[in-house]
Write an enzyme that holds these catalytic residues in place. Structure first.
Site, PDB file in Angstrom:
ATOM      1  CB  THR A 145      -0.863   0.049   1.278  1.00  0.00           C
ATOM      2  OG1 THR A 145       0.025   0.060   2.401  1.00  0.00           O
ATOM      3  CG2 THR A 145      -1.803  -1.119   1.382  1.00  0.00           C
ATOM      4  CB  ALA A 199       2.503  -0.370   7.092  1.00  0.00           C
ATOM      5  CB  VAL A 223       8.781  -0.617   8.455  1.00  0.00           C
ATOM      6  CG1 VAL A 223       8.828   0.901   8.500  1.00  0.00           C
ATOM      7  CG2 VAL A 223       8.255  -1.190   9.770  1.00  0.00           C
ATOM      8  CE  LYS A 224       5.781   0.810  -0.472  1.00  0.00           C
ATOM      9  NZ  LYS A 224       4.478   0.982  -1.121  1.00  0.00           N
ATOM     10  CB  ILE A 225      12.183   2.899   4.651  1.00  0.00           C
ATOM     11  CG1 ILE A 225      11.873   2.158   5.962  1.00  0.00           C
ATOM     12  CG2 ILE A 225      13.189   4.006   4.846  1.00  0.00           C
ATOM     13  CD1 ILE A 225      11.586   3.060   7.125  1.00  0.00           C
TER      14      ILE A 225
END
Ligand code: E4P
Length: 217
Positions: free
Chosen positions: A27, A60, A86-88
């Site tokens: 997402t 996310a 965790v999207k960085i």
């Protein structure tokens, strides 16, 4: 190749899951907004709903762009559900955060990658996934699939464990070509995934088999 669906739409996630071929979900804030999911509380609740629908990794995205903020937000996101990745973003502070989360044993997806150099840096920092955006490169007269090929070469040269997550997949042939190149994962819309089903000869052949069966009964 793993199949992720790139949406925050729960019905589409359910449909992909029911097909039995879904390995995860990606997402981003734009996809959340498209579904009318705004505000931190609603977004957090939505991530949990998505995790409850699927078995695999759910990316996310952090909103912070400084190291301390990304760490705080990322740790909170990771605590929501064991499936959260965790999207960085691929920025300097993001690279530091990738290394921090690697050391902490938290999975990451490095997003907004548009070059082999960026992918190399993300792998060095210990990203679980690196997300080259192939559709957005194509939109800018640059071959997105060539980037996947180059990253595959570099990662194989050094046996990096970081998985290539081909993102911004727009259509069915992107999926087929990513599989030919050897992307580890692709994330795309339900329409592109379901497009893999299509062949007119399948429809014509099935119709003929059924009508011939009916003749004898
Ligand atoms: C990846 O994780 C992104 O959500 C996504 O693939 C971006 O795709 P788009 O270029 O179609 O917006």
């Amino acid at each position: 190749m793993k199949f992720f669906i790139d949406t925050a739409n729960l019905d589409q996630i359910r449909e992909a899951q029911s097909l039995g071929v879904l390995d995860g979900v990606t997402t981003n804030p734009s996809l959340m907004a498209k579904e009318g999911i705004t505000g931190e509380k609603n977004i957090i609740e939505h991530y949990v709903k998505i995790c409850e629908l699927v078995d695999g990794d759910v990316s996310a995205e952090v909103i912070a762009v400084d190291f301390a903020g990304m760490v705080k937000e990322g740790e909170h996101l990771a605590s929501l559900h064991p499936q959260i990745v965790v999207k960085i973003p691929m920025i300097e502070e993001g690279v530091k955060a990738l290394k921090y989360f690697y050391d902490a044993g938290i999975k990451t997806n490095c997003t907004l990658v548009f070059s082999t150099g960026q992918a190399l840096l993300a792998a060095k920092a210990g990203a679980t996934y690196v997300s080259p955006f192939i559709g957005r490169l194509d939109d800018n007269s640059t071959d997105g699939l060539e980037l996947i090929e180059d990253i595959r070469l570099v990662f194989d040269n050094y046996s990096y464990g970081t998985e290539i997550l081909a993102a911004s997949v727009r259509h069915t042939m992107h999926i087929v070509n990513c599989a030919k190149i050897g992307a580890d994962v692709m994330t795309g819309p339900l329409s592109a995934i379901k497009g893999l089903l299509n062949h007119p000869l399948t429809d014509i052949g099935l119709e003929k088999f059924l009508s011939d069966y009916r003749k004898g009964n």
